[in-house]
Motif scaffolding. Structure first.
Motif, mmCIF file in Angstrom:
data_model
loop_
_atom_site.group_PDB
_atom_site.id
_atom_site.type_symbol
_atom_site.label_atom_id
_atom_site.label_comp_id
_atom_site.label_asym_id
_atom_site.label_seq_id
_atom_site.Cartn_x
_atom_site.Cartn_y
_atom_site.Cartn_z
ATOM 1 N N GLY A 118 0.864 -1.170 0.016
ATOM 2 C CA GLY A 118 -0.082 0.044 0.158
ATOM 3 C C GLY A 118 0.955 1.046 -0.007
ATOM 4 N N CYS A 119 0.538 2.139 -0.741
ATOM 5 C CA CYS A 119 1.358 3.409 -0.843
ATOM 6 C C CYS A 119 0.343 4.581 -0.819
ATOM 7 N N ALA A 120 0.656 5.681 -0.374
ATOM 8 C CA ALA A 120 -0.365 6.852 -0.092
ATOM 9 C C ALA A 120 0.606 7.735 -1.269
ATOM 10 N N GLY A 121 -0.242 8.080 -2.288
ATOM 11 C CA GLY A 121 0.124 8.930 -3.392
ATOM 12 C C GLY A 121 1.356 8.175 -4.208
ATOM 13 N N ALA A 122 1.965 8.783 -5.197
ATOM 14 C CA ALA A 122 2.709 8.223 -6.172
ATOM 15 C C ALA A 122 4.135 8.633 -5.855
ATOM 16 N N THR A 123 4.824 8.267 -4.721
ATOM 17 C CA THR A 123 6.273 8.456 -4.374
ATOM 18 C C THR A 123 7.075 7.673 -5.430
ATOM 19 N N GLY A 124 6.642 6.491 -5.872
ATOM 20 C CA GLY A 124 7.612 5.724 -6.531
ATOM 21 C C GLY A 124 8.028 4.419 -5.838
ATOM 22 N N ASN A 125 8.019 4.674 -4.507
ATOM 23 C CA ASN A 125 8.593 3.612 -3.490
ATOM 24 C C ASN A 125 7.611 2.195 -3.578
ATOM 25 N N GLY A 126 6.300 2.519 -3.558
ATOM 26 C CA GLY A 126 5.468 1.458 -3.619
ATOM 27 C C GLY A 126 5.629 0.584 -4.951
ATOM 28 N N GLU A 127 5.757 1.296 -6.034
ATOM 29 C CA GLU A 127 5.904 0.556 -7.264
ATOM 30 C C GLU A 127 7.191 -0.164 -7.329
ATOM 31 N N LEU A 128 8.442 0.312 -6.518
ATOM 32 C CA LEU A 128 9.728 -0.498 -6.652
ATOM 33 C C LEU A 128 9.410 -1.523 -5.801
ATOM 34 N N ILE A 129 8.765 -1.689 -4.549
ATOM 35 C CA ILE A 129 8.592 -2.792 -3.736
ATOM 36 C C ILE A 129 7.735 -3.828 -4.660
ATOM 37 N N ALA A 130 6.608 -3.488 -5.184
ATOM 38 C CA ALA A 130 5.587 -4.230 -5.718
ATOM 39 C C ALA A 130 6.438 -5.012 -6.846
ATOM 40 N N ALA A 131 6.980 -4.304 -7.508
ATOM 41 C CA ALA A 131 7.991 -4.780 -8.671
ATOM 42 C C ALA A 131 8.970 -5.830 -8.345
ATOM 43 N N ARG A 132 9.419 -5.904 -6.998
ATOM 44 C CA ARG A 132 10.550 -6.885 -6.637
ATOM 45 C C ARG A 132 9.831 -8.057 -5.905
ATOM 46 N N ILE A 133 8.581 -7.957 -5.660
ATOM 47 C CA ILE A 133 7.957 -9.169 -4.933
ATOM 48 C C ILE A 133 6.721 -9.654 -5.848
ATOM 49 N N PRO A 134 7.076 -10.935 -6.338
ATOM 50 C CA PRO A 134 6.296 -11.549 -7.373
ATOM 51 C C PRO A 134 4.972 -11.623 -6.660
ATOM 52 N N GLY A 135 3.879 -11.452 -7.663
ATOM 53 C CA GLY A 135 2.455 -11.523 -7.312
ATOM 54 C C GLY A 135 2.123 -10.306 -6.232
ATOM 55 N N ALA A 136 2.867 -9.530 -5.964
ATOM 56 C CA ALA A 136 2.349 -8.445 -5.146
ATOM 57 C C ALA A 136 1.253 -7.809 -5.789
ATOM 58 N N LYS A 137 0.301 -6.909 -5.042
ATOM 59 C CA LYS A 137 -0.596 -6.052 -5.546
ATOM 60 C C LYS A 137 -0.346 -4.742 -4.914
ATOM 61 N N LEU A 138 -0.404 -3.851 -5.867
ATOM 62 C CA LEU A 138 0.066 -2.448 -5.346
ATOM 63 C C LEU A 138 -1.415 -1.694 -5.082
ATOM 64 N N VAL A 139 -1.623 -0.945 -4.062
ATOM 65 C CA VAL A 139 -2.788 -0.080 -3.992
ATOM 66 C C VAL A 139 -2.270 1.259 -3.414
ATOM 67 N N LEU A 140 -2.784 2.185 -4.488
ATOM 68 C CA LEU A 140 -2.641 3.816 -4.139
ATOM 69 C C LEU A 140 -3.622 4.360 -3.785
ATOM 70 N N LEU A 141 -3.641 5.126 -2.579
ATOM 71 C CA LEU A 141 -4.560 5.772 -2.218
ATOM 72 C C LEU A 141 -4.848 7.244 -2.393
#
Length: 164
Positions: A118-141
């Motif tokens: 989960g990531c608030a806003g689009a900092t880019g860190n949520g995307e980095l983490i989700a890309a490194r974890i197979p099957g992760a679901k990214l949610v931006l609030l």
């Protein structure tokens, strides 16, 4: 810093990790999207009282639309926690800075359990983490900042309940 600890625990002990929800954390390492320099300056300032530091950091950790009453409730709870620990203004404000600067979870892993980033806003860190974890679901609030549970309580709770 709790998210970094959770990432490392999950990577080190995948058999003991049933699921993982991360919110507003960092993957560490060289590609991390760092906070604005002003945020680091506030966190490291030694010439501010706790009240001055709190006032300076609030715009960076809460969304502009978050009701002031909710922020004051958080501030009161955080202040009481610092008082219970008999913390000084400096270590109450800076307790996680060293860990944040030194942490790296860029090794990734296919741990075989469900994950939600989960990531608030689009900092880019949520995307980095989700890309490194197979099957992760990214949610931006939307309209949420670092303290997204205060900014968007109902939306965050809905996503967490849905995941669990």
């Amino acid at each position: 810093m709790g998210g970094m600890v959770a990432q490392e625990f999950a990577l080190q002990y995948p058999a003991r990790t049933r699921s993982l929800i991360l919110g507003c954390t960092s993957p560490g390492g060289p590609s991390v999207v760092r906070a604005e320099r002003k945020v680091s300056d506030i966190l490291m300032a030694r010439d501010m009282s706790l009240e001055q530091a709190r006032a300076a950091i609030l715009p960076y950790i809460y969304d502009a639309d978050t009701p002031r009453e909710k922020i004051e409730e958080d501030v009161t709870c955080a202040g009481n926690a610092c008082l219970r620990r008999k913390a000084t203004p400096l270590n109450c404000r800076n307790s996680g800075v060293g860990g944040i600067q030194s942490y790296r979870a860029d090794h990734g892993a296919d741990a075989g359990y469900p994950r939600k980033v989960g990531c608030a806003g689009a900092t880019g860190n949520g995307e980095l983490i989700a890309a490194r974890i197979p099957g992760a679901k990214l949610v931006l609030l939307d309209h949420a900042s670092h303290l997204f549970l205060t900014d968007q309580t109902q939306a965050a709770h809905n996503h967490i309940r849905e995941f669990l």
